[in-house]
Write an enzyme that holds these catalytic residues in place. Structure first.
Site, mmCIF file in Angstrom:
data_model
loop_
_atom_site.group_PDB
_atom_site.id
_atom_site.type_symbol
_atom_site.label_atom_id
_atom_site.label_comp_id
_atom_site.label_asym_id
_atom_site.label_seq_id
_atom_site.Cartn_x
_atom_site.Cartn_y
_atom_site.Cartn_z
ATOM 1 N N SER A 527 -103.238 150.981 71.116
ATOM 2 C CA SER A 527 -102.894 152.400 71.130
ATOM 3 C C SER A 527 -104.113 153.194 71.616
ATOM 4 O O SER A 527 -104.570 152.974 72.729
ATOM 5 C CB SER A 527 -102.422 152.828 69.742
ATOM 6 O OG SER A 527 -101.742 154.049 69.803
ATOM 7 N N HIS A 640 -93.940 150.062 69.330
ATOM 8 C CA HIS A 640 -95.379 150.305 69.121
ATOM 9 C C HIS A 640 -95.898 149.589 67.876
ATOM 10 O O HIS A 640 -97.101 149.400 67.718
ATOM 11 C CB HIS A 640 -95.611 151.817 69.008
ATOM 12 C CG HIS A 640 -97.020 152.250 69.268
ATOM 13 N ND1 HIS A 640 -97.641 152.086 70.498
ATOM 14 C CD2 HIS A 640 -97.944 152.856 68.469
ATOM 15 C CE1 HIS A 640 -98.870 152.566 70.432
ATOM 16 N NE2 HIS A 640 -99.082 153.033 69.218
#
Length: 666
Positions: A527, A640
């Site tokens: 991320s 994610h």
């Protein structure tokens, strides 16, 4: 058994870890229930409920099978428990006697029912349900597996008509017209009543001690689609009148009525530093509406900001009132640890439990206080905190795993950044460490960026150490745990002092640990950590291998494709797409691809809506066309959360690719 007689950790050991969460004390304080989550044979997770007496060393398993059984809540008299289970295909509410017997299904809502809570008289249960505008709660019917499959197939053939800014989110995917509404179930009449109807999502916060009011959070504003605010509301159940407690300028949650019914405590903030704003602790006087901030002189994050890769399931972070409405308990995040705090109504706080580890949840009533605690060599257990401040271990859920596997104890280090700021980090020595040998080194960069590495169990870190690497993980500026100025310091400076903090960390490790091989340095992160990995290899060639995970490479496109891009870009970088596209390009690692000489593995999930896969794809295509050493691994159906709650086999495969890449180049 000594460290050296145990075997090295493997990627497959991820499936052996038992993750506990959500401790709930019985009203009389004699026992507690909790959730235990493990990987199952179907490449998924099973969550079971356990009950354990505080006098007992052995928990008793309450639920069985392959379902996710979560959110146990005792009735006020302690004789019943309501919980949430997907055993019928979608999450529904089930009721069971605490002395045993078969669970009874309470709800058959088409789209499920979640997060049940008892009314103080034990006669009603209030819960959340995704409903469409025309749905009738009294006529809800659960679809069969075939019906669900057919409906999904039909939906896949239809175009998605989008007319909202917030039309998708990571994990949930594309949104539909359903909104989360609050529903009440009467146990005597076995009837349902819908309590909220506004076309927005409602979250139940608490039920008043008198049973006549509920506290919920929502954004009821007409401009809700353009706002990130979340307000607290009181709903008068007899009259259905709604009163707004907060002012429309902030984000509030974790709200609780005091036991005397006079006040509400909650966490919240008003975006003073956008998403880098520390939580405050507020008290609202219900009669006068007056708001008091108890934490205005504090400088640490309220709640749990620790980051890891094995915690699953929610646990209590507070604030939670004591019985006489004079004090509150809550978790706080500071210097790589989370601890349990207490505060009185004047704002004077004290430490209830602190031991430089990760308190991930707690439950309290009467004289009983149960803590969920993890540390770098212990995935997590429950402990009773006694009156004298001593802890007694209650569970030992990973004994077999820990008896078998060697884990590395981190060494805490603190070093000075280029501008004199103090930066904290941790170093793991490799499995079977021998003095005099040289070892390859890997720098780990966390996501967020407003999160915190620290004293908790992290399987990925331990795996890299088990594979023979020295592992360094740090909290550069932008991280939680070091106050408001520190967490805000990376905003509008991505790739600036946060980057030099990380390079200073590497320099410090190389200077102070002579067993690190200076010529075999690796870097990885996910991320924001993926962004930073890309930035690092675009600005230095000192690393011989890099793995970028669920990364950001191009802020120009991120603005429009991420579920948070339209606000996060401006809030974090200081500029939006239309204001200054050149600034966004200057912040983009893609701009610096010609400088990248480090062999780079790009790992990304196909269903990642936070940092969409096109971010990894752009980077791969650009580097490949430049004939750089690069490889792209795409994980189907992964979002994610791949590294934390993705399918077990996918998580293991991801770790195997990461270790393969480092083995190849380091």
């Amino acid at each position: 058994m000594s460290y050296h007689s145990k075997r090295a950790l493997t990627a497959d050991d991820l499936k052996r870890i038992n993750v506990v969460s959500d401790p709930q004390l019985k009203p009389d304080g004699s026992a507690f229930a909790f959730v235990s989550t493990t990987a199952n044979d179907d490449n998924d997770y099973t969550s079971q409920l356990f009950l354990q007496s505080l006098e007992d060393a052995q928990p008793r398993q309450w639920t069985f099978g392959d379902a996710k059984n979560i959110h146990p809540r005792f009735s006020p008299d302690g004789n019943m428990m309501v919980f949430q289970s997907d055993r019928s295909g979608v999450p529904q509410l089930w009721l069971v006697h605490t002395d045993g017997g078969e669970a009874k299904q309470l709800t058959t809502f088409k789209n499920g029912a979640v997060d049940p809570e008892w009314s103080p008289d034990g006669k009603r249960i209030i819960f959340s349900a995704p409903l469409e505008e025309q749905d009738d709660v009294s006529k809800q019917r659960e679809l069969s597996e075939d019906e669900r499959k057919k409906e999904k197939e039909e939906k896949s053939k239809q175009p998605l008509v989008v007319n909202r800014l917030k039309y998708k989110s990571d994990v949930k995917g594309f949104h539909d017209d359903k909104r989360t509404q609050l529903v009440q179930y009467d146990l005597e009449t076995e009837t349902f009543e819908q309590l909220t109807t506004a076309p927005t999502h409602h979250h139940l916060e608490d039920i008043a001690p008198d049973g006549k009011h509920i506290l919920f959070s929502a954004n009821l504003d007409e401009d809700e689609d353009y706002e990130l605010t979340n307000d607290l509301y009181l709903l008068n159940l007899p009259t259905k009148e709604t009163t707004m407690l907060t002012n429309g300028n902030g984000q509030y949650g974790n709200a609780r009525f005091s036991p005397n019914g006079e006040k509400v405590a909650c966490f919240g903030h008003e975006f003073a530093y956008k998403v880098a704003t520390l939580n405050d602790l507020y008290i609202f006087d219900i009669a006068s509406g007056e708001r008091t901030c108890l934490s205005d002189k504090w400088d640490f994050q309220l709640g749990d900001a620790m980051i890891d890769d094995t915690r699953m399931g929610q646990s209590e972070a507070g604030p939670v009132w004591n019985a006489d409405s004079t004090h509150l308990l809550f978790l706080g995040t500071d210097s790589g640890a989370t601890s349990l705090y207490q505060v009185d109504l004047s704002g004077e706080w004290s430490m209830v439990y602190e031991n430089n580890n990760h308190v991930f949840g707690f439950a309290n009533n009467h004289d009983a206080l149960v803590l969920g605690i993890s540390n770098p060599t212990e995935p997590g257990n429950f402990y009773q905190l006694n009156r004298d401040g001593q802890v007694t271990q209650l569970t030992d859920v990973n004994r077999e795993f820990l008896n078998d596997v060697a884990l590395s104890e981190p060494e805490t280090l603190t070093f000075q950044a280029n501008d004199g700021w103090q930066i904290q980090g941790w170093l793991l020595r490799p499995y079977g460490f021998e003095q005099g040998k040289k070892y390859p080194f890997i720098l780990e960069v966390h996501g967020g960026p407003h999160a915190m590495y620290g004293q908790t169990f992290f399987h990925e870190m331990q795996l890299l150490a088990a594979k023979g690497y020295v592992v360094l993980y740090t909290n550069p500026r932008g991280s939680h745990g070091y106050g408001q100025e520190f967490v805000n310091a990376c905003r509008a400076d991505y790739g600036g002092s946060d980057y030099t903090d990380l390079m200073a960390a590497v320099d410090y490790a190389l200077e102070n640990y002579d067993f690190i091989d200076h010529d075999r340095l690796g870097v990885t992160g996910g991320s924001y950590g993926g962004f930073m990995t890309n930035w690092i290899v675009g600005h230095t060639n000192r690393f011989k291998a890099a793995v970028t995970q669920r990364c950001i490479s191009n802020w120009l496109s991120f603005y429009g494709v991420s579920d948070i891009g339209y606000f996060f870009t401006k809030w974090e970088l200081g500029k939006s797409l239309l204001e200054d596209p050149q600034a966004l390009w200057d912040f983009s690692p893609l701009k610096y691809t010609e400088n990248m000489e480090t062999p780079l593995l790009i790992v990304h999930g196909e269903k990642d809506y936070r940092c969409p896969i096109e971010q990894g794809e752009q980077l791969f295509i650009t580097l490949k066309q430049l004939r750089k050493e690069v490889e792209f691994v795409r994980f189907p159906d992964a979002n994610h959360e791949l590294s934390r709650s993705g399918k077990p086999d996918m998580r293991i495969e991801r770790l195997q690719h990461i270790t393969r890449w480092f083995e190849q180049y380091l």
